[in-house]
Design a protein around this motif. Structure first.
Motif, PDB file in Angstrom:
ATOM      1  N   TRP A 135      -1.253  27.800 -26.753  1.00 43.94           N
ATOM      2  CA  TRP A 135      -1.299  29.239 -27.016  1.00 43.94           C
ATOM      3  C   TRP A 135       0.080  29.781 -27.356  1.00 43.94           C
ATOM      4  O   TRP A 135       1.099  29.345 -26.792  1.00 43.94           O
ATOM      5  CB  TRP A 135      -1.845  29.981 -25.799  1.00 43.94           C
ATOM      6  N   ASN A 136       0.093  30.775 -28.244  1.00 47.48           N
ATOM      7  CA  ASN A 136       1.348  31.451 -28.556  1.00 47.48           C
ATOM      8  C   ASN A 136       1.493  32.717 -27.711  1.00 47.48           C
ATOM      9  O   ASN A 136       0.610  33.050 -26.914  1.00 47.48           O
ATOM     10  CB  ASN A 136       1.441  31.755 -30.058  1.00 47.48           C
ATOM     11  N   VAL A 137       2.583  33.418 -27.912  1.00 50.20           N
ATOM     12  CA  VAL A 137       2.872  34.577 -27.055  1.00 50.20           C
ATOM     13  C   VAL A 137       1.819  35.668 -27.213  1.00 50.20           C
ATOM     14  O   VAL A 137       1.451  36.341 -26.239  1.00 50.20           O
ATOM     15  CB  VAL A 137       4.276  35.144 -27.349  1.00 50.20           C
ATOM     16  N   ASP A 138       1.322  35.857 -28.423  1.00 49.18           N
ATOM     17  CA  ASP A 138       0.326  36.911 -28.649  1.00 49.18           C
ATOM     18  C   ASP A 138      -0.996  36.575 -27.968  1.00 49.18           C
ATOM     19  O   ASP A 138      -1.698  37.474 -27.491  1.00 49.18           O
ATOM     20  CB  ASP A 138       0.102  37.110 -30.149  1.00 49.18           C
ATOM     21  N   GLN A 139      -1.339  35.308 -27.917  1.00 53.36           N
ATOM     22  CA  GLN A 139      -2.574  34.913 -27.244  1.00 53.36           C
ATOM     23  C   GLN A 139      -2.467  35.109 -25.736  1.00 53.36           C
ATOM     24  O   GLN A 139      -3.413  35.561 -25.090  1.00 53.36           O
ATOM     25  CB  GLN A 139      -2.900  33.455 -27.580  1.00 53.36           C
TER      26      GLN A 139
END
Length: 652
Positions: free
Chosen positions: A397-401
């Motif tokens: 997962w990335n930061v936005d997720q």
């Protein structure tokens, strides 16, 4: 001990996720990495000290000539990753400490930005900043730095500030466009009624429970009769020469914090305290007092003092359970929106009242201890720890997720004063629930929306927005959308797709338009919710818009600094100023009031945002103003609103 399980951490631990392999940077006052509950989380490289410029980011010890000792960063670190007598939210996470706040807990913007940059360079997955200023400015350096940290792939978590309960009180870096800003909540609690008795015919109708450490200690006051002793304001010196062992301390409000008065009473051997007001009215409840504490008005406090004068020096209590209150937003928790971007802040909330965690005692004989603190400083590390659990469970997962998962699955809280859901700018998307965030099958990003301001005098204005839906499940989902604005006001229309099919593992953009007919709406703040449903689960996405120029403070602070033979004078103007004046007044030190006008040192028009400054030579009316204390008053006209703020300054 209670707050980590409350947000679901223990359920995540049972599912096999404890933060292992995830690195969290604590950017704060340093951390006591020798504390037995924290030592496991640190490797050979501990982080960096930007105050003293070395590789030993320890807390400030007593005796530093620059200021007092600190323990804040250690408390924050324990909430993230302690694993001992205290168990943090992510007990197996790795920690890095960056000391950017030095003696007394103060520090510079430059050091905070340097700490953010170093944490990114050192490979942190998450950073926690339980710090900030009172400037509601999305373009302050620390806010921009967190935007960049998020862009670099580091989940940035920051406290929203402790200047509530009014709107517009969020401070930088909580104003960041991208970082996760966190408000503070109080865990569900029981409310108790209280009566006190000293002698027949004397009543204390204002007596209420103010605060306590445990319910057992509070209810134990019912078990007997106690001597009570007047200790004035409750300074340590006020207890000297007085026997408080097993007794009740009678204390006046004033001079310093309630919690310190209760601590002084406990240190003197008291089993409880009664704190009476020093002005008319009722003073606030304070959870987590060191001894069970009852509060009264000034009138009832004077009755207690009169009883002592009359020789009636015993008191008994009748304390009973009244009712339970669910999770609530702490009054001190700063509120949004953010000026200029008009964004909802906080993004989410988490426990921040009476949080017990690790601290250094600075006592060589017993160096490691525990303390109960409160503030959004305590709520942010709950979210940083939750992010560590989420990243271990979903390493791709990335930061936005991560941010969307926390916001999409947060729970709404009810304001007991109104019986209604708290406003978006009070609670954000709600209180985090970390297992729900890990197990969610849908992500909606961004997790909140501001449509900005609609300022046309007549006619319709349209603003366009979009969000992304990600279907994390292994089957196709059909999503429907519904937008509700509080009160269903005539004049606001939202146009979007009725339904949308998203294949498993895929993302899809959703566009929508907001049309506002300002002629049908009174100026002000309008709050809405975008409901995204897959037929089984509904995700609420908070949204806001403004009709007319928002009611933000026109001036949020001023500065007055000596610069050689002159002075730099200025103010923070989030929306600029059509008219700006600086006036000097006398200061009446005897009673703290504003005296006569001495003169105006600057008059300006059409001043751009966000900062204005001028150089002043110290003269008014052609004569040098003597050194001393004065009142600097700042007058602003902007957007049809006038504001006049007064600040105490010292000319030297």
């Amino acid at each position: 001990m209670d707050s980590a399980p409350f947000i679901g951490s223990d359920l995540v631990w049972d599912a096999g996720f404890t933060g292992e392999g995830v690195t969290v940077a604590v950017i704060d006052t340093g951390t006591d990495y020798t504390h037995p509950d924290l030592a496991h989380a640190f490797g050979e490289y501990k982080g960096w000290d930007f105050v003293d410029n070395n590789n030993d980011p320890q807390e400030t010890p007593p005796g530093d000539p620059r200021g007092g000792s600190t323990n804040h960063g250690t408390h924050v670190a324990g909430t993230v990753a302690a694993n001992g007598q205290i168990k943090g939210v992510a007990p197996d996470a790795t920690l890095l400490a960056y000391r950017v706040l030095g003696p007394g807990g103060s520090g510079s913007t430059e050091n905070v930005v340097a700490g953010i940059e170093r944490a990114v360079q050192d490979g942190a997955d998450i950073m926690n900043l339980s710090l900030g200023n009172t400037l509601n400015n999305p373009d302050w350096a620390t806010s921009i730095a967190l935007d960049w940290a998020m862009a670099e792939g580091v989940v940035a978590v920051t406290s929203n500030g402790n200047s509530g309960p009014n709107n517009w009180t969020v401070g930088s870096p909580g104003t960041s466009r991208e970082a996760i800003s966190v408000g503070a909540t109080r865990l569900p609690y029981n409310v108790f009624s209280s009566e006190i008795f000293t002698s027949e015919g004397v009543e204390y109708p204002s007596a209420k429970v103010m605060g306590f450490t445990s319910e057992d200690e509070l209810l134990a006051l019912d078990e007997g009769e106690y001597e009570f002793v007047d200790v004035g304001l409750g300074y340590p010196a006020d207890f000297e020469g007085k026997d408080l062992e097993g007794k009740i301390a009678l204390i006046s409000r004033g001079d310093f914090a309630f919690v310190d008065k209760a601590t002084n009473a406990k240190n003197a051997g008291a089993v409880g305290a009664i704190i009476y007001n020093n002005v008319a009215g009722e003073h606030p409840d304070v959870p987590g007092m060191a001894v069970p504490t009852i509060k009264t008005t000034l009138v009832d406090g004077q009755k207690l003092l009169a009883e002592l004068e009359a020789g009636n020096n015993t008191v008994s209590f009748d304390i009973e359970f009244a009712y339970e209150v669910g999770e609530t937003v702490a009054d001190f928790s700063s509120r949004g929106p953010v000026m200029e971007t008009w964004m909802i802040k906080p993004d989410v909330s988490a426990p921040g009242v009476n949080i017990t965690s690790t601290i250094p005692t600075h006592n060589p004989d017993n160096p490691h201890g525990y303390g109960a603190f409160q503030g959004t400083s305590m709520s942010a590390p709950h979210v940083a720890g939750a992010a560590a659990l989420i990243l271990q469970a979903n390493p791709a997962w990335n930061v936005d997720q991560v941010k969307a998962a926390l916001m999409n699955t947060a729970e709404d809280m009810i304001d007991p004063a109104t019986g209604k859901v708290y406003p978006h700018n009070t609670q954000g998307a709600g209180s985090i629930r970390v297992l729900d965030a890990i197990e969610t099958e849908t992500l909606v990003a961004p997790g909140s929306h501001s449509f900005g301001k609609f300022v046309k005098d007549t006619g319709r204005q349209v603003e366009r927005q979009s969000f992304e839906i990600q279907n994390l499940s292994n089957e196709r989902k059909r999503y429907s959308f519904e937008v509700e604005f509080t009160g269903n006001p005539d004049g606001i229309k939202v146009m979007t797709s009725n339904n949308l099919n998203v294949q498993p593992g895929k993302r899809q953009q959703v566009n929508f338009n907001v049309q506002v007919d300002t002629s049908k709406l009174t100026p002000g703040y309008y709050e809405g919710t975008i409901k995204v449903s897959d037929g089984e689960t509904t995700i609420d996405v908070p949204s806001i818009l403004f009709v007319g120029e928002p009611d933000y403070p026109r001036v949020t602070g001023t500065f007055f600094e000596k610069d050689g033979d002159s002075y730099t004078v200025g103010s923070y103007l989030p929306g600029g100023a059509e008219v700006l004046d600086y006036d000097f007044y006398k200061f009446n030190a005897s009673d703290g009031t504003i005296g006569s006008l001495l003169g105006t040192i600057g008059e300006f028009t059409n001043v751009p945002a966000p900062i204005h400054e001028l150089s002043w030579d110290g003269n008014i009316g052609g004569e040098q103003l003597p050194n001393g204390q004065y009142v600097l008053a700042v007058y602003v006209e902007q957007g049809g609103v006038t504001e006049y703020r007064a600040y105490l300054v010292t000319k030297n």
